[in-house]
Design a protein around this motif. Structure first.
Motif, PDB file in Angstrom:
ATOM      1  N   UNK A 246     -19.876  58.416   6.664  1.00  0.00           N
ATOM      2  CA  UNK A 246     -20.726  57.384   7.266  1.00  0.00           C
ATOM      3  C   UNK A 246     -20.570  56.016   6.611  1.00  0.00           C
ATOM      4  N   UNK A 247     -20.490  55.910   5.273  1.00  0.00           N
ATOM      5  CA  UNK A 247     -20.429  54.566   4.669  1.00  0.00           C
ATOM      6  C   UNK A 247     -19.261  53.703   5.144  1.00  0.00           C
ATOM      7  N   UNK A 248     -18.078  54.315   5.348  1.00  0.00           N
ATOM      8  CA  UNK A 248     -16.939  53.509   5.805  1.00  0.00           C
ATOM      9  C   UNK A 248     -17.162  52.995   7.223  1.00  0.00           C
ATOM     10  N   UNK A 249     -17.845  53.802   8.044  1.00  0.00           N
ATOM     11  CA  UNK A 249     -18.176  53.366   9.406  1.00  0.00           C
ATOM     12  C   UNK A 249     -19.153  52.200   9.346  1.00  0.00           C
ATOM     13  N   UNK A 250     -20.189  52.348   8.525  1.00  0.00           N
ATOM     14  CA  UNK A 250     -21.182  51.285   8.393  1.00  0.00           C
ATOM     15  C   UNK A 250     -20.545  50.004   7.860  1.00  0.00           C
ATOM     16  N   UNK A 251     -19.674  50.142   6.857  1.00  0.00           N
ATOM     17  CA  UNK A 251     -19.026  48.966   6.267  1.00  0.00           C
ATOM     18  C   UNK A 251     -18.166  48.240   7.290  1.00  0.00           C
ATOM     19  N   UNK A 252     -17.568  48.985   8.210  1.00  0.00           N
ATOM     20  CA  UNK A 252     -16.731  48.367   9.243  1.00  0.00           C
ATOM     21  C   UNK A 252     -17.573  47.656  10.286  1.00  0.00           C
ATOM     22  N   UNK A 253     -18.690  48.252  10.691  1.00  0.00           N
ATOM     23  CA  UNK A 253     -19.509  47.658  11.753  1.00  0.00           C
ATOM     24  C   UNK A 253     -20.163  46.348  11.321  1.00  0.00           C
ATOM     25  N   UNK A 254     -20.437  46.185  10.026  1.00  0.00           N
ATOM     26  CA  UNK A 254     -21.060  44.924   9.591  1.00  0.00           C
ATOM     27  C   UNK A 254     -20.049  43.775   9.515  1.00  0.00           C
ATOM     28  N   UNK A 255     -18.759  44.059   9.765  1.00  0.00           N
ATOM     29  CA  UNK A 255     -17.741  43.001   9.764  1.00  0.00           C
ATOM     30  C   UNK A 255     -17.508  42.426  11.160  1.00  0.00           C
ATOM     31  N   UNK A 256     -18.363  42.814  12.119  1.00  0.00           N
ATOM     32  CA  UNK A 256     -18.270  42.295  13.494  1.00  0.00           C
ATOM     33  C   UNK A 256     -16.937  42.607  14.169  1.00  0.00           C
ATOM     34  N   UNK A 257     -16.675  43.871  14.468  1.00  0.00           N
ATOM     35  CA  UNK A 257     -15.457  44.236  15.208  1.00  0.00           C
ATOM     36  C   UNK A 257     -15.450  43.567  16.587  1.00  0.00           C
ATOM     37  N   UNK A 258     -14.308  43.576  17.267  1.00  0.00           N
ATOM     38  CA  UNK A 258     -14.227  42.920  18.585  1.00  0.00           C
ATOM     39  C   UNK A 258     -15.147  43.570  19.623  1.00  0.00           C
ATOM     40  N   UNK A 259     -15.488  42.832  20.671  1.00  0.00           N
ATOM     41  CA  UNK A 259     -16.436  43.300  21.687  1.00  0.00           C
ATOM     42  C   UNK A 259     -15.920  44.512  22.462  1.00  0.00           C
ATOM     43  N   UNK A 260     -14.606  44.700  22.493  1.00  0.00           N
ATOM     44  CA  UNK A 260     -14.056  45.837  23.241  1.00  0.00           C
ATOM     45  C   UNK A 260     -14.006  47.114  22.405  1.00  0.00           C
ATOM     46  N   UNK A 261     -14.661  47.080  21.248  1.00  0.00           N
ATOM     47  CA  UNK A 261     -14.690  48.252  20.363  1.00  0.00           C
ATOM     48  C   UNK A 261     -16.089  48.847  20.318  1.00  0.00           C
TER      49      UNK A 261
END
Length: 342
Positions: free
Chosen positions: A131-146
Motif C-alpha cells: 500500500x505505501x508505494x501506491x499511496x506515495x505514487x498517488x500524491x504525485x498527481x499522476x495523469x488524468x487517464x490513470x
C-alpha cells in the motif's frame, strides 16, 4: 542463529499436547514447504494455512471488473500473479483486451503518460506491504487517464474474524514478517492469543514455533518478535502515515469469506479521481462458488490443498480452477511445486 536441528529438538521437548498454529503469509508457506519444516515437527503440532495470499483472497467479482475494463478498451496493468486467477467467466490472461504485466504502480503510471489517449488502470492488489508505494505514487498527481482498481486487504481484521468463528480450532498465530515490517506488531496486541512475528528462513520459522509452544505451555497469550533484524514494534511510521493520508478503512469481501468490517481500503475523497470503480461505474458482483474447488476451506485453515479432489488433476498451475493454485504465495501452487502430500 541457532541451528534448526537444535530448535527442532527443543520443540519436541516442549510440545506435549495437540497444537494448531496458523500462519497468515504465503511466503511462510513457501518456506515451510521448500525446507520441509513440517517433517521435523512433533506429531502433535500442525501448521495450517490462513488467508495469507492477497491474490488468492481477491473475490471473483473484482477479477470480473478488471476483465470488464480490458474489454471496454482500457489498458489494464497487473502483477503477473493475478493474470491466471479465474473470474466467473474468464481471466485476465484470456480476456480480449490490452493487459500488461508490470512490476508495480510506477510502471503503470509511465504507460499512462506514454498513452495519453487511452485509459490506464492499475490493479492495486496486496496487503499492507504494497500500500505505501501506491499511496506515495498517488500524491504525485499522476495523469488524468490513470486510475487504480483498489483491491487491498488488511490482515488484523481477517484474524479477528477467524478467531471469532473458532472453526479452525487455533492455538496461536505466526504473524507475517513482511506486513509487520511496515505496520509493526502493536496492532496484534488486541488479540489474546499466542502470536510471534517470524522471518522466512527455516530457523526463523522453527524459532517462532518454539516461542509459540512455550507460550501455550505456560498459559501465556502475548505478541513476541522473532524477526527483530527487520521488524520493530512501531513499524515504518512514515509508510503508515502515507497510507492514512491516501486511504481509509472499508468493509470488503474476501474470497472464501464474507464481508469483513474494516478489512479493506478505499481512497479518500480527495483521491477519488483515481478510483477506477467509481470512474467507470463498476459493480462488484457477488459470485456463488459452483465448482468442486475447496480454496475457501484452505484459506480458513480447515483443509489442506491435497484434500481437494481437483488438486494436481483438473487443477494445476497452468490450468487453475481456484486462485490458490495460481500465485507463488498460494497454498495449492506451493504444495504442487514441492509435491507436498497430506
Amino acid at each position: 542463529m541457532t541451528l534448526g536441528t537444535d530448535i527442532a529438538k527443543k520443540l519436541s521437548e516442549v510440545v506435549d499436547t495437540d497444537i494448531r498454529i496458523m500462519h497468515v503469509c504465503g511466503t511462510h508457506e513457501a518456506a515451510i514447504a521448500k525446507y520441509g519444516v513440517r517433517s521435523v515437527l512433533p506429531p502433535q503440532m500442525k501448521i495450517v494455512m490462513g488467508p495469507g495470499c492477497p491474490v488468492c483472497i481477491t473475490p471473483q467479482g473484482e477479477i470480473d471488473a478488471a476483465c470488464e475494463l480490458a474489454e471496454r478498451g482500457c489498458i489494464v496493468c497487473t502483477y503477473g500473479d493475478l493474470l491466471r486467477v479465474p473470474g466467473s467467466k474468464t481471466s485476465l490472461e484470456h480476456v480480449k483486451g490490452d493487459v500488461r504485466i508490470v512490476q508495480g504502480i510506477t510502471k503503470a503510471v509511465e504507460i499512462a503518460r506514454q498513452n495519453p489517449d487511452k485509459e490506464v488502470v492499475f490493479i492495486s492488489v496486496g496487503f499492507e506491504t504494497t500500500v505505501p508505494t501506491v499511496a506515495a505514487t498517488l500524491i504525485t498527481n499522476p495523469p488524468e487517464n490513470f486510475s487504480i482498481l483498489v483491491s487491498h486487504r488488511l490482515v488484523p481484521p481477517a484474524m479477528k474474524w477467524l478467531m471469532e468463528q473458532g472453526e479452525a480450532d487455533l492455538h496461536g498465530f505466526i504473524l507475517p514478517g513482511h506486513v509487520c515490517a511496515v505496520m509493526g506488531y502493536h496492532e496484534y496486541e488486541q488479540f489474546k492469543v499466542p502470536q510471534v512475528v517470524a522471518g522466512f528462513e527455516p530457523e526463523d520459522i522453527l524459532l517462532s514455533l518454539l516461542m509459540l509452544a512455550e507460550q501455550i505451555k505456560n498459559g501465556e497469550a502475548k505478541v513476541e518478535n522473532a524477526y527483530p533484524r527487520v521488524v520493530t514494534y512501531e513499524g515504518n511510521v512514515k509508510a503508515q502515515k502515507l497510507m492514512k493520508d491516501v486511504f481509509t478503512p472499508a468493509d470488503v469481501e474476501w474470497r472464501g469469506f464474507p464481508v469483513i468490517p474494516d478489512s479493506g481500503l478505499a481512497l479518500k475523497p480527495e483521491f477519488e479521481a483515481y478510483d477506477a470503480q467509481k470512474k467507470f461505474d463498476l459493480v462488484y458482483e457477488k459470485i456463488t462458488k459452483k465448482d468442486g474447488c475447496i480454496c475457501d476451506r484452505v484459506l480458513r485453515g480447515l483443509a489442506d490443498p491435497s484434500d481437494c479432489k481437483l488438486f494436481g488433476k483438473a487443477c494445476t498451475p497452468r490450468v487453475p480452477v481456484g486462485p490458490c493454485m495460481v500465485s507463488h504465495e498460494g497454498a495449492c501452487r506451493i504444495w504442487h511445486q514441492y509435491q507436498q502430500k497430506k
